[in-house]
Design a protein around this motif. Structure first.
Motif, PDB file in Angstrom:
ATOM      1  N   MET A   1       0.839  -1.203   0.000  1.00 43.48           N
ATOM      2  CA  MET A   1       0.000   0.000   0.000  1.00 43.48           C
ATOM      3  C   MET A   1       0.871   1.249   0.000  1.00 43.48           C
ATOM      4  O   MET A   1       1.836   1.334   0.755  1.00 43.48           O
ATOM      5  CB  MET A   1      -0.894  -0.005   1.247  1.00 43.48           C
ATOM      6  N   LYS A   2       0.539   2.208  -0.862  1.00 42.82           N
ATOM      7  CA  LYS A   2       1.273   3.471  -0.912  1.00 42.82           C
ATOM      8  C   LYS A   2       0.283   4.626  -0.938  1.00 42.82           C
ATOM      9  O   LYS A   2      -0.539   4.714  -1.843  1.00 42.82           O
ATOM     10  CB  LYS A   2       2.141   3.547  -2.165  1.00 42.82           C
ATOM     11  N   LEU A   3       0.368   5.486   0.061  1.00 42.19           N
ATOM     12  CA  LEU A   3      -0.541   6.634   0.117  1.00 42.19           C
ATOM     13  C   LEU A   3       0.273   7.908   0.207  1.00 42.19           C
ATOM     14  O   LEU A   3       1.219   8.000   0.989  1.00 42.19           O
ATOM     15  CB  LEU A   3      -1.405   6.563   1.379  1.00 42.19           C
TER      16      LEU A   3
ATOM     17  N   ASP B  14       4.894  -5.188   1.684  1.00 38.63           N
ATOM     18  CA  ASP B  14       4.508  -6.578   1.924  1.00 38.63           C
ATOM     19  C   ASP B  14       5.693  -7.451   2.310  1.00 38.63           C
ATOM     20  O   ASP B  14       5.519  -8.554   2.818  1.00 38.63           O
ATOM     21  CB  ASP B  14       3.848  -7.162   0.670  1.00 38.63           C
ATOM     22  N   THR B  15       6.899  -6.969   2.010  1.00 36.23           N
ATOM     23  CA  THR B  15       8.085  -7.764   2.332  1.00 36.23           C
ATOM     24  C   THR B  15       9.160  -6.842   2.915  1.00 36.23           C
ATOM     25  O   THR B  15       9.109  -5.622   2.742  1.00 36.23           O
ATOM     26  CB  THR B  15       8.689  -8.426   1.072  1.00 36.23           C
ATOM     27  N   LEU B  22      11.806   1.045  -0.222  1.00 39.38           N
ATOM     28  CA  LEU B  22      11.083   2.292   0.066  1.00 39.38           C
ATOM     29  C   LEU B  22      11.936   3.219   0.930  1.00 39.38           C
ATOM     30  O   LEU B  22      11.984   4.425   0.710  1.00 39.38           O
ATOM     31  CB  LEU B  22       9.768   1.975   0.790  1.00 39.38           C
ATOM     32  N   LEU B  23      12.626   2.628   1.885  1.00 37.61           N
ATOM     33  CA  LEU B  23      13.487   3.400   2.780  1.00 37.61           C
ATOM     34  C   LEU B  23      14.605   4.059   1.979  1.00 37.61           C
ATOM     35  O   LEU B  23      14.955   5.225   2.194  1.00 37.61           O
ATOM     36  CB  LEU B  23      14.058   2.439   3.833  1.00 37.61           C
ATOM     37  N   ASP B  55       5.398   1.504   7.408  1.00 39.19           N
ATOM     38  CA  ASP B  55       4.793   0.712   8.481  1.00 39.19           C
ATOM     39  C   ASP B  55       5.158  -0.756   8.292  1.00 39.19           C
ATOM     40  O   ASP B  55       4.721  -1.394   7.335  1.00 39.19           O
ATOM     41  CB  ASP B  55       3.262   0.919   8.422  1.00 39.19           C
ATOM     42  N   VAL B  56       5.967  -1.289   9.207  1.00 39.94           N
ATOM     43  CA  VAL B  56       6.434  -2.670   9.048  1.00 39.94           C
ATOM     44  C   VAL B  56       5.609  -3.665   9.876  1.00 39.94           C
ATOM     45  O   VAL B  56       5.937  -4.844   9.950  1.00 39.94           O
ATOM     46  CB  VAL B  56       7.934  -2.809   9.423  1.00 39.94           C
TER      47      VAL B  56
END
Lengths: 167, 296
Positions: A1-3, B14-15, B22-23, B55-56
């Motif tokens: 999810m990406k917001l 998700d992983t 993302l980081l 959010d992990v």
């Protein structure tokens, strides 16, 4: 999810057995979501940084601070608030005991304490006074009426060993 | 006064690999959200305004607790409540099970994680102190590499660690072979659940003559980071614990530490507490060591 910032997403969760489908932006706190979007103002907002315990709710059965969670995080979860403790308008034994033992004065801290006490009794039906006080250390009562609260929980613990918050 | 966080981008990967990606893309603006019991308060008070929250909480495998080839491996997302209840933790690293109930309250331990506490690096926090005395290792990952850092090299200063903005703590490893049998965790706070003014953790092994063969004593709340006492080791190894020796340890620790003062306690008071709690920790760990590591 990406917001992205301020981007709304739809979350779907169960609060007190009722299903809610609502739209939220990422920064919305769960405490505000319950009060503003679900209309459940029994969850009180005190310090908003996790200290006072007034906003404590049950998240999948665990007592947690709703001001330290974002609503977007609880998509799919099951939540119980103080509005979900009674049965068709009848107070549950814990609520009755609070009334009987004058365990609330102004009542601001009461909803959070009721939920924490429900969790305690669910996992430990016969808590010692020390265990009750340990649980209660996570809640601030500025009327400082802790004795009545301890008595009320002790009463339920002794009277009804099978007490559960499930109504 | 209302207390609300500033807006942020919210990512729920998700992983672990996706989280690291993302980081990396967020550069300096990304922040990992685990239990949120330290991060969310500072966001609500706008002391922190991260642009991007990762959010992990939904990631599988980050909260496993297992024992493998002499190592206790505790996933970074393991909840603090779990540390006080988990049988493997109680058996292999009872020091952690003893320290956990001092962290905040049950309502915050239900969410707060071992990894979150370690990387937050509050100078008096229970998890950093316990992991220092246990000589634990932090497993840290980025997109490009995985590295292991001894907790003794992990803390830099107040709330600052060796971890880089593109890195995430994934696991804590505690070597348990040869771990001393005697352990103790003690602390002083103004009210139960408050931040400790001073806390102390100790591990002691003894021989059949009740002489101390190894000792590690660490203190929190007395400096910018938790510290190991070198003087205590020097004084205690090879000796039987007597009240005279214990007093000497207390004085040595008081001379060794250099606490800051704040609203909660003066420098002198913290120094005094450091001596008192060092003595309590050493005494309890020694008692347990000579009883063969029982619960004393």
């Amino acid at each position: 999810m990406k917001l992205k910032k301020k981007e709304q997403t739809t979350i779907c969760l169960t609060v007190n057995g009722r299903r809610y489908v609502e739209s939220v932006e990422p920064r919305k706190l769960l405490s505000d979501f319950l009060r503003e979007d679900c209309g459940l103002t029994g969850t009180h907002v005190g310090c908003e940084h996790g200290v006072c315990g007034a906003c404590t709710i049950l998240l999948n059965g665990s007592a947690v601070r709703s001001c330290l969670l974002f609503a977007v995080q609880v998509d799919g979860a099951e939540i119980r608030t103080v509005e979900g403790l009674d049965t068709e308008g009848h107070l549950n034994p814990l609520q009755e005991a609070f009334s009987e033992h004058h365990a609330l004065q102004c009542g601001f801290c009461t909803p959070g304490i009721l939920l924490s006490a429900s969790e305690l009794l669910e996992y430990n039906p016969h808590p010692t006074t020390e265990e009750i006080e340990e649980m209660l250390s996570g809640h601030l009562c500025r009327c400082t009426g802790y004795k009545g609260i301890v008595k009320a929980i002790e009463k339920v613990a002794n009277r009804n060993p099978k007490f559960t918050h499930e109504s | 006064m209302s207390v609300k966080p500033a807006s942020f981008d919210y990512y729920r990967p998700d992983t672990v690999d996706e989280a690291l990606q993302l980081l990396d893309e967020a550069e300096d603006e990304g922040k990992i959200l685990a239990g949120g019991q330290s991060l969310v308060p500072i966001m609500n008070m706008r002391l922190a305004t991260p642009q991007c929250i990762i959010d992990v909480n939904g990631l599988n495998g980050l909260d496993t607790i297992r024992y493998e080839s002499g190592l206790m491996k505790i996933g970074a997302l393991s909840r603090q409540r779990c540390l006080e209840q988990n049988n493997l933790v109680k058996e292999k690293v009872p020091l952690i099970a003893e320290a956990a109930p001092f962290i905040g309250h049950t309502q915050t331990r239900n969410r707060g994680t071992i990894g979150g506490s370690l990387v937050h690096a509050d100078p008096s926090a229970e998890i950093p102190l316990s992991l220092l005395v246990l000589d634990a290792q932090a497993v840290i990952r980025s997109c490009d590499e995985e590295r292991t850092v001894p907790v003794s090299d992990f803390f830099v200063t107040y709330l600052t660690t060796d971890i880089m903005p593109n890195e995430m703590l994934t696991e804590i490893q505690i070597p348990t072979e040869g771990i001393p049998q005697g352990y103790a965790f003690v602390e002083f706070s103004r009210r139960h659940g408050d931040f400790a003014l001073v806390d102390a953790a100790c591990l002691i092994d003894t021989d059949e003559q009740r002489r101390i063969t190894s000792v590690r004593l660490a203190l929190g709340g007395v400096d910018a980071i938790p510290v190991l006492s070198e003087d205590a080791t020097e004084l205690l190894v090879g000796e039987k614990l007597s009240s005279r020796l214990l007093e000497e340890v207390g004085r040595a620790v008081q001379a060794e530490v250099d606490p800051d003062e704040d609203l909660h306690a003066s420098r002198e008071y913290r120094r005094h507490l450091a001596g008192v709690f060092a003595k309590r920790a050493v005494r309890l760990a020694y008692q347990r060591a000579i009883q063969g590591g029982g619960t004393g």
